[in-house]
Design a protein around this motif. Structure first.
Motif, PDB file in Angstrom:
ATOM      1  N   ASN A  38       1.193   9.901  -4.917  1.00  0.00           N
ATOM      2  CA  ASN A  38       1.649  11.224  -4.467  1.00  0.00           C
ATOM      3  C   ASN A  38       2.566  11.887  -5.488  1.00  0.00           C
ATOM      4  O   ASN A  38       2.504  13.099  -5.712  1.00  0.00           O
ATOM      5  CB  ASN A  38       2.378  11.102  -3.133  1.00  0.00           C
ATOM      6  CG  ASN A  38       1.429  10.790  -1.994  1.00  0.00           C
ATOM      7  OD1 ASN A  38       0.237  11.113  -2.066  1.00  0.00           O
ATOM      8  ND2 ASN A  38       1.924  10.147  -0.933  1.00  0.00           N
ATOM      9  N   VAL A  39       3.421  11.062  -6.117  1.00  0.00           N
ATOM     10  CA  VAL A  39       4.294  11.619  -7.167  1.00  0.00           C
ATOM     11  C   VAL A  39       3.479  12.154  -8.317  1.00  0.00           C
ATOM     12  O   VAL A  39       3.727  13.239  -8.867  1.00  0.00           O
ATOM     13  CB  VAL A  39       5.300  10.550  -7.624  1.00  0.00           C
ATOM     14  CG1 VAL A  39       6.066  11.022  -8.857  1.00  0.00           C
ATOM     15  CG2 VAL A  39       6.271  10.217  -6.488  1.00  0.00           C
ATOM     16  N   ARG A  40       2.444  11.394  -8.709  1.00  0.00           N
ATOM     17  CA  ARG A  40       1.601  11.850  -9.811  1.00  0.00           C
ATOM     18  C   ARG A  40       0.859  13.137  -9.447  1.00  0.00           C
ATOM     19  O   ARG A  40       0.790  14.076 -10.256  1.00  0.00           O
ATOM     20  CB  ARG A  40       0.599  10.736 -10.163  1.00  0.00           C
ATOM     21  CG  ARG A  40      -0.265  11.034 -11.408  1.00  0.00           C
ATOM     22  CD  ARG A  40      -1.229   9.891 -11.652  1.00  0.00           C
ATOM     23  NE  ARG A  40      -2.136   9.706 -10.532  1.00  0.00           N
ATOM     24  CZ  ARG A  40      -3.222  10.490 -10.347  1.00  0.00           C
ATOM     25  NH1 ARG A  40      -3.503  11.488 -11.177  1.00  0.00           N
ATOM     26  NH2 ARG A  40      -3.995  10.275  -9.315  1.00  0.00           N
ATOM     27  N   LEU A  41       0.339  13.185  -8.227  1.00  0.00           N
ATOM     28  CA  LEU A  41      -0.369  14.387  -7.789  1.00  0.00           C
ATOM     29  C   LEU A  41       0.567  15.588  -7.692  1.00  0.00           C
ATOM     30  O   LEU A  41       0.178  16.725  -8.002  1.00  0.00           O
ATOM     31  CB  LEU A  41      -1.039  14.148  -6.435  1.00  0.00           C
ATOM     32  CG  LEU A  41      -2.200  13.150  -6.438  1.00  0.00           C
ATOM     33  CD1 LEU A  41      -2.683  12.898  -5.006  1.00  0.00           C
ATOM     34  CD2 LEU A  41      -3.356  13.663  -7.290  1.00  0.00           C
ATOM     35  N   GLN A  94       3.256  16.134  -9.525  1.00  0.00           N
ATOM     36  CA  GLN A  94       3.521  16.616 -10.882  1.00  0.00           C
ATOM     37  C   GLN A  94       2.343  17.421 -11.412  1.00  0.00           C
ATOM     38  O   GLN A  94       2.537  18.488 -12.026  1.00  0.00           O
ATOM     39  CB  GLN A  94       3.822  15.418 -11.793  1.00  0.00           C
ATOM     40  CG  GLN A  94       5.142  14.725 -11.475  1.00  0.00           C
ATOM     41  CD  GLN A  94       5.369  13.502 -12.327  1.00  0.00           C
ATOM     42  OE1 GLN A  94       4.493  13.123 -13.143  1.00  0.00           O
ATOM     43  NE2 GLN A  94       6.553  12.870 -12.161  1.00  0.00           N
ATOM     44  N   ASN A  95       1.122  16.939 -11.142  1.00  0.00           N
ATOM     45  CA  ASN A  95      -0.061  17.686 -11.601  1.00  0.00           C
ATOM     46  C   ASN A  95      -0.146  19.059 -10.917  1.00  0.00           C
ATOM     47  O   ASN A  95      -0.457  20.074 -11.568  1.00  0.00           O
ATOM     48  CB  ASN A  95      -1.331  16.895 -11.306  1.00  0.00           C
ATOM     49  CG  ASN A  95      -1.423  15.638 -12.157  1.00  0.00           C
ATOM     50  OD1 ASN A  95      -0.821  15.547 -13.244  1.00  0.00           O
ATOM     51  ND2 ASN A  95      -2.136  14.625 -11.671  1.00  0.00           N
ATOM     52  N   GLN A  96       0.130  19.117  -9.597  1.00  0.00           N
ATOM     53  CA  GLN A  96       0.063  20.385  -8.874  1.00  0.00           C
ATOM     54  C   GLN A  96       1.153  21.352  -9.339  1.00  0.00           C
ATOM     55  O   GLN A  96       0.929  22.560  -9.448  1.00  0.00           O
ATOM     56  CB  GLN A  96       0.198  20.139  -7.373  1.00  0.00           C
ATOM     57  CG  GLN A  96      -0.010  21.387  -6.516  1.00  0.00           C
ATOM     58  CD  GLN A  96       0.046  21.093  -5.059  1.00  0.00           C
ATOM     59  OE1 GLN A  96       0.373  19.977  -4.672  1.00  0.00           O
ATOM     60  NE2 GLN A  96      -0.271  22.086  -4.226  1.00  0.00           N
ATOM     61  N   LYS A  97       2.327  20.806  -9.644  1.00  0.00           N
ATOM     62  CA  LYS A  97       3.416  21.648 -10.111  1.00  0.00           C
ATOM     63  C   LYS A  97       3.078  22.276 -11.447  1.00  0.00           C
ATOM     64  O   LYS A  97       3.294  23.471 -11.672  1.00  0.00           O
ATOM     65  CB  LYS A  97       4.693  20.818 -10.212  1.00  0.00           C
ATOM     66  CG  LYS A  97       5.917  21.628 -10.608  1.00  0.00           C
ATOM     67  CD  LYS A  97       7.156  20.754 -10.601  1.00  0.00           C
ATOM     68  CE  LYS A  97       8.376  21.576 -10.997  1.00  0.00           C
ATOM     69  NZ  LYS A  97       9.598  20.740 -11.032  1.00  0.00           N
ATOM     70  N   ASN A 109       0.827  -1.219   0.000  1.00  0.00           N
ATOM     71  CA  ASN A 109       0.000   0.000   0.000  1.00  0.00           C
ATOM     72  C   ASN A 109       0.853   1.258   0.000  1.00  0.00           C
ATOM     73  O   ASN A 109       0.498   2.274  -0.629  1.00  0.00           O
ATOM     74  CB  ASN A 109      -0.916   0.003   1.224  1.00  0.00           C
ATOM     75  CG  ASN A 109      -1.984  -1.084   1.153  1.00  0.00           C
ATOM     76  OD1 ASN A 109      -2.379  -1.506   0.047  1.00  0.00           O
ATOM     77  ND2 ASN A 109      -2.443  -1.577   2.306  1.00  0.00           N
ATOM     78  N   THR A 110       1.994   1.213   0.708  1.00  0.00           N
ATOM     79  CA  THR A 110       2.890   2.380   0.753  1.00  0.00           C
ATOM     80  C   THR A 110       3.467   2.674  -0.614  1.00  0.00           C
ATOM     81  O   THR A 110       3.573   3.830  -1.049  1.00  0.00           O
ATOM     82  CB  THR A 110       4.010   2.128   1.754  1.00  0.00           C
ATOM     83  OG1 THR A 110       3.453   1.880   3.049  1.00  0.00           O
ATOM     84  CG2 THR A 110       4.934   3.332   1.861  1.00  0.00           C
ATOM     85  N   ILE A 111       3.842   1.590  -1.360  1.00  0.00           N
ATOM     86  CA  ILE A 111       4.389   1.793  -2.714  1.00  0.00           C
ATOM     87  C   ILE A 111       3.345   2.420  -3.622  1.00  0.00           C
ATOM     88  O   ILE A 111       3.609   3.362  -4.392  1.00  0.00           O
ATOM     89  CB  ILE A 111       4.885   0.453  -3.272  1.00  0.00           C
ATOM     90  CG1 ILE A 111       6.098  -0.047  -2.447  1.00  0.00           C
ATOM     91  CG2 ILE A 111       5.265   0.575  -4.739  1.00  0.00           C
ATOM     92  CD1 ILE A 111       6.510  -1.474  -2.773  1.00  0.00           C
TER      93      ILE A 111
END
Length: 379
Positions: free
Chosen positions: A343-346, A348-351, A335-337
């Motif tokens: 989180n990485v995808r989110l 990048q989207n926020q950036k 689940n952590t992976i």
């Protein structure tokens, strides 16, 4: 061309009202924009304490000034009394001097009065050397012809001696009057000081008598308490001696076996009089004791078996929990992976969204003029 404007009372009143509102607005802005004062306010307790201290200091200063003024007035009264006494003394001396001059220094008694005496100025007839009518300008009495010179000098010396004695007497009288006035003043001051000293001594004596009465009362009370303690100790010693004698002669210490037998039956004993068992009772007691030891060993064996069973069950439960924990940890890792990838995808989207907002949507920047339009008034 500008015309002169007359300032009326209404204009002055309006200008004063505007200035008053402006000052009130400035003071209100200071209170509103001061975050510390707005949140916490003022320390009214400290302010009240300062006001109270100032009032006490002012009262103390007023009391000190009142005392100084009273002392100043008292000293002024003493000085004025002294000045009045000096004025009266000087006036009396002047009156005495005037009386002396009028009595002993008359114009007709002067040495040269015959020169200006209207009665004898034109008389030149000589009847004798001691004629009172003959003056210096009479041209009838010359040097060396004074046959009564010794008598005249003797009379002059007697007159001078009388004058000196009168002056000395008057001076001694004035000195005696001044000394008497000083003595009266000193006696008055001494009597006042003596009265104050007597009052102080009276207060001190009253305090000493009160302390002596209290000390005597305390001594009497202490003696009475000591007597009561000694009497109580004496009674206690007598009671202790009686108790010791009773204990020594009692059946408990003498261990009389007859007193332990109860009247309720042959096998009944009085507990507080009982002093031990006989041989049969001891044998019976030992048999019962051995029986109890065997029963206790049997119970301990059964308890050990139960503890072993509980330990085995605890080990089985612990092993099952460890397996369950390992499975849960594997699941948490997966689940952590997955969560990290999300989180990485989110991120990048926020950036990319922030880049679009900063570079494209909100390209304009706010200047200082925009922020200066806030907090300009307290309303």
């Amino acid at each position: 061309m500008l015309k002169d404007r007359f300032v009326t009372h209404a204009d002055l009143k309006e200008a004063a009202a505007i200035e008053r509102r402006r000052q009130y607005e400035e003071s209100r802005k200071k209170r509103i924009f001061n975050a510390k004062q707005r949140l916490y306010g003022q320390d009214h307790q400290a302010l009240e304490k300062q006001i109270h201290e100032k009032q006490e200091a002012k009262q103390s200063q007023n009391e000190q000034e009142r005392k100084w003024n009273a002392e100043f007035c008292r000293r002024n009264e003493v000085i004025n009394a002294k000045e009045r006494e000096k004025g009266l003394e000087k006036k009396r001396q002047l009156n005495d001097l005037h009386f002396y001059r009028c009595q002993y220094q008359k114009k007709e008694d002067s040495r040269d009065y015959d020169l200006i005496d209207p009665k004898t100025r034109n008389e030149v007839a000589r009847t004798a050397d001691n004629d009172a009518r003959l003056g210096i300008s009479s041209a009838q009495v010359f040097a060396g012809e004074d046959i009564l010179i010794h008598e005249r000098k003797r009379l002059q010396k007697q007159q001078l001696k009388a004058w000196l004695e009168q002056q000395m007497k008057e001076k001694r009288q004035a000195e005696a009057d001044r000394n008497e006035a000083d003595i009266i003043l000193q006696k008055t001051m001494n009597s006042r000081d003596q009265l104050a000293l007597e009052m102080a001594n009276m207060e001190r004596n009253n305090a000493q008598r009160m302390q002596y009465a209290v000390l005597n009362y305390n001594k009497k009370l202490a003696n009475e308490q000591n007597w009561k303690r000694q009497l109580a100790k004496k009674h206690e010693d007598e009671d202790n001696k009686a108790e010791i004698y009773n204990m020594i002669t009692s059946d408990i210490l003498t261990e009389n076996p007859d007193v332990a037998q109860s009247r309720m039956g042959l096998h009944r004993k009085i507990a507080f009089e009982y002093r031990g068992m006989n041989a049969e009772e001891l044998e019976h007691f030992k048999r019962e004791q051995c029986k109890q030891i065997e029963e206790r060993k049997k119970r301990e064996t059964e308890e050990k078996l139960k503890e072993q069973m509980w330990d085995q069950m605890d080990m089985n439960i612990t092993r099952a929990c460890m397996l369950k924990k390992s499975e849960q940890e594997e699941k948490n890792k997966k689940n952590t992976i997955i969560l990290n990838e999300e989180n990485v995808r989110l991120a990048q989207n926020q950036k990319s969204q922030n880049t679009y907002i900063d570079k494209v949507l909100y390209a304009n920047e706010c200047t200082e003029k925009f922020f200066d339009q806030f907090n300009t008034t307290s309303r």
